[in-house]
Design a protein around this motif. Structure first.
Motif, PDB file in Angstrom:
ATOM      1  N   LEU A  86       0.821  -1.213   0.000  1.00 55.12           N
ATOM      2  CA  LEU A  86       0.000   0.000   0.000  1.00 55.12           C
ATOM      3  C   LEU A  86       0.855   1.262   0.000  1.00 55.12           C
ATOM      4  N   LYS A  87       0.429   2.229  -0.800  1.00 56.64           N
ATOM      5  CA  LYS A  87       1.020   3.566  -0.770  1.00 56.64           C
ATOM      6  C   LYS A  87      -0.084   4.541  -0.376  1.00 56.64           C
ATOM      7  N   PHE A  88       0.222   5.443   0.533  1.00 56.78           N
ATOM      8  CA  PHE A  88      -0.761   6.349   1.108  1.00 56.78           C
ATOM      9  C   PHE A  88      -0.365   7.779   0.752  1.00 56.78           C
ATOM     10  N   THR A  89      -1.216   8.446  -0.020  1.00 53.80           N
ATOM     11  CA  THR A  89      -0.932   9.808  -0.445  1.00 53.80           C
ATOM     12  C   THR A  89      -1.721  10.796   0.406  1.00 53.80           C
ATOM     13  N   VAL A  90      -1.033  11.830   0.868  1.00 53.15           N
ATOM     14  CA  VAL A  90      -1.661  12.864   1.695  1.00 53.15           C
ATOM     15  C   VAL A  90      -1.477  14.217   1.013  1.00 53.15           C
ATOM     16  N   GLY A  91      -2.579  14.934   0.830  1.00 52.83           N
ATOM     17  CA  GLY A  91      -2.510  16.287   0.308  1.00 52.83           C
ATOM     18  C   GLY A  91      -2.773  17.277   1.430  1.00 52.83           C
ATOM     19  N   VAL A  92      -1.929  18.289   1.533  1.00 48.42           N
ATOM     20  CA  VAL A  92      -2.041  19.268   2.609  1.00 48.42           C
ATOM     21  C   VAL A  92      -2.170  20.671   2.011  1.00 48.42           C
ATOM     22  N   THR A 103      -0.146  24.209  -1.487  1.00 50.67           N
ATOM     23  CA  THR A 103      -0.480  22.785  -1.529  1.00 50.67           C
ATOM     24  C   THR A 103       0.788  21.942  -1.522  1.00 50.67           C
ATOM     25  N   ASP A 104       0.825  20.962  -0.639  1.00 54.43           N
ATOM     26  CA  ASP A 104       1.926  20.004  -0.595  1.00 54.43           C
ATOM     27  C   ASP A 104       1.351  18.598  -0.644  1.00 54.43           C
ATOM     28  N   CYS A 105       2.091  17.685  -1.248  1.00 55.89           N
ATOM     29  CA  CYS A 105       1.693  16.280  -1.289  1.00 55.89           C
ATOM     30  C   CYS A 105       2.784  15.427  -0.671  1.00 55.89           C
ATOM     31  N   MET A 106       2.371  14.399   0.054  1.00 54.80           N
ATOM     32  CA  MET A 106       3.313  13.509   0.719  1.00 54.80           C
ATOM     33  C   MET A 106       2.903  12.078   0.423  1.00 54.80           C
ATOM     34  N   LEU A 107       3.895  11.192   0.376  1.00 52.09           N
ATOM     35  CA  LEU A 107       3.649   9.782   0.055  1.00 52.09           C
ATOM     36  C   LEU A 107       4.255   8.904   1.137  1.00 52.09           C
ATOM     37  N   PHE A 108       3.451   7.941   1.627  1.00 46.58           N
ATOM     38  CA  PHE A 108       3.907   7.061   2.701  1.00 46.58           C
ATOM     39  C   PHE A 108       3.710   5.602   2.297  1.00 46.58           C
ATOM     40  N   CYS A 109       4.559   4.735   2.828  1.00 47.74           N
ATOM     41  CA  CYS A 109       4.320   3.296   2.765  1.00 47.74           C
ATOM     42  C   CYS A 109       4.084   2.828   4.195  1.00 47.74           C
ATOM     43  N   ASN A 110       4.170   1.539   4.442  1.00 47.35           N
ATOM     44  CA  ASN A 110       3.837   1.054   5.783  1.00 47.35           C
ATOM     45  C   ASN A 110       4.965   1.247   6.795  1.00 47.35           C
ATOM     46  N   THR A 111       6.104   1.755   6.343  1.00 45.96           N
ATOM     47  CA  THR A 111       7.202   1.928   7.293  1.00 45.96           C
ATOM     48  C   THR A 111       7.753   3.349   7.347  1.00 45.96           C
ATOM     49  N   LYS A 112       7.543   4.145   6.303  1.00 45.48           N
ATOM     50  CA  LYS A 112       8.184   5.460   6.290  1.00 45.48           C
ATOM     51  C   LYS A 112       7.559   6.363   5.224  1.00 45.48           C
ATOM     52  N   GLU A 113       7.986   7.616   5.247  1.00 41.57           N
ATOM     53  CA  GLU A 113       7.599   8.535   4.180  1.00 41.57           C
ATOM     54  C   GLU A 113       8.519   8.320   2.985  1.00 41.57           C
ATOM     55  N   LEU A 114       7.946   8.382   1.795  1.00 45.62           N
ATOM     56  CA  LEU A 114       8.699   8.185   0.564  1.00 45.62           C
ATOM     57  C   LEU A 114       8.857   9.510  -0.179  1.00 45.62           C
ATOM     58  N   PRO A 115       9.874   9.634  -1.006  1.00 45.93           N
ATOM     59  CA  PRO A 115       9.988  10.831  -1.841  1.00 45.93           C
ATOM     60  C   PRO A 115       8.759  10.948  -2.743  1.00 45.93           C
ATOM     61  N   TYR A 116       8.154  12.105  -2.770  1.00 46.02           N
ATOM     62  CA  TYR A 116       6.924  12.254  -3.548  1.00 46.02           C
ATOM     63  C   TYR A 116       7.228  12.560  -5.012  1.00 46.02           C
ATOM     64  N   GLU A 117       6.470  11.929  -5.879  1.00 53.64           N
ATOM     65  CA  GLU A 117       6.498  12.250  -7.290  1.00 53.64           C
ATOM     66  C   GLU A 117       5.072  12.170  -7.817  1.00 53.64           C
TER      67      GLU A 117
END
Length: 213
Positions: A21-27, A33-47
């Protein structure tokens, strides 16, 4: 931008034990506006990614239906077989409104019929013995012929059915929309998503290499 502890906790709970699973968060903060991407263990570089709609597609389907109703192309009280002519001889065809509100009377278990459940269980057991269990989506594959067959086999009654979540009902609704606009459903929906709603990174039915489901 950093998220607060409560937001991080929600993300961790949502992604726990789901390595795929990849979890995208928009803030949105002070107009930025910023976007962030997470997996089940950490934040990933967003693209920038392409998003498949999944069951949110039902929301977009009814939004497209609303657009067509406002334009006079379709009407909520129309029976579905006004558009799907292969259902012309179906007794008590549901209206578009009933399909859109999950009150058409189709059971949640469609496209599985009661007579097929035992057969599915046997195939699964045989697959486990052979160490290659059948994937559920292979059994649930819904082509046009089966969709029509199930509609003709359904024994609907003159009554107000209670709400019952139905992927199948939305399949019928989507095809009715396709018939009304004389365009494949995915093409019509993607034009609606990308052009009308300006959701440039959202697709329904895509093989894009950067798809994020």
């Amino acid at each position: 931008m950093k998220l607060n502890e409560n937001a991080i906790k929600i993300i961790k709970n949502a992604t726990k034990d789901k390595p795929h699973l990849k979890f995208t968060v928009g803030v949105l903060n002070n107009g930025k506006t910023d976007c962030m991407l997470f997996c089940n263990t950490k934040e990933l570089p967003y693209e920038s990614r392409t998003y498949e709609t999944g069951s949110i597609g039902k929301l977009f389907t009814t939004s497209l239906l609303a657009k067509l109703v406002n334009e006079g192309t379709m009407h909520l009280d129309d029976p579905v077989n006004k558009y799907i002519t292969d259902l012309a001889d179906v007794n008590l065809p549901p209206t578009l409104l009933k399909l859109a509100t999950h009150t058409a009377g189709y059971p949640m278990s469609y496209p599985i019929k009661k007579s097929e459940i035992f057969g599915l269980a046997i195939k699964q057991i045989r697959g486990l013995i052979k160490k290659s269990p059948m994937k559920m989506q292979e059994f649930l594959h819904m082509d046009y012929d089966r969709m029509i067959l199930l509609a003709k086999e359904a024994k609907l009654k003159h009554k107000n059915y209670a709400w019952s979540y139905s992927n199948y009902g939305y399949g019928l609704l989507g095809h009715a929309i396709s018939c009304a606009v004389k365009q494949p459903f995915w093409d019509a929906m993607n034009a609606f998503l990308n052009e009308t709603l300006q959701l440039k990174n959202t697709r329904m039915g895509t093989n894009a290499p950067n798809i994020l489901a």
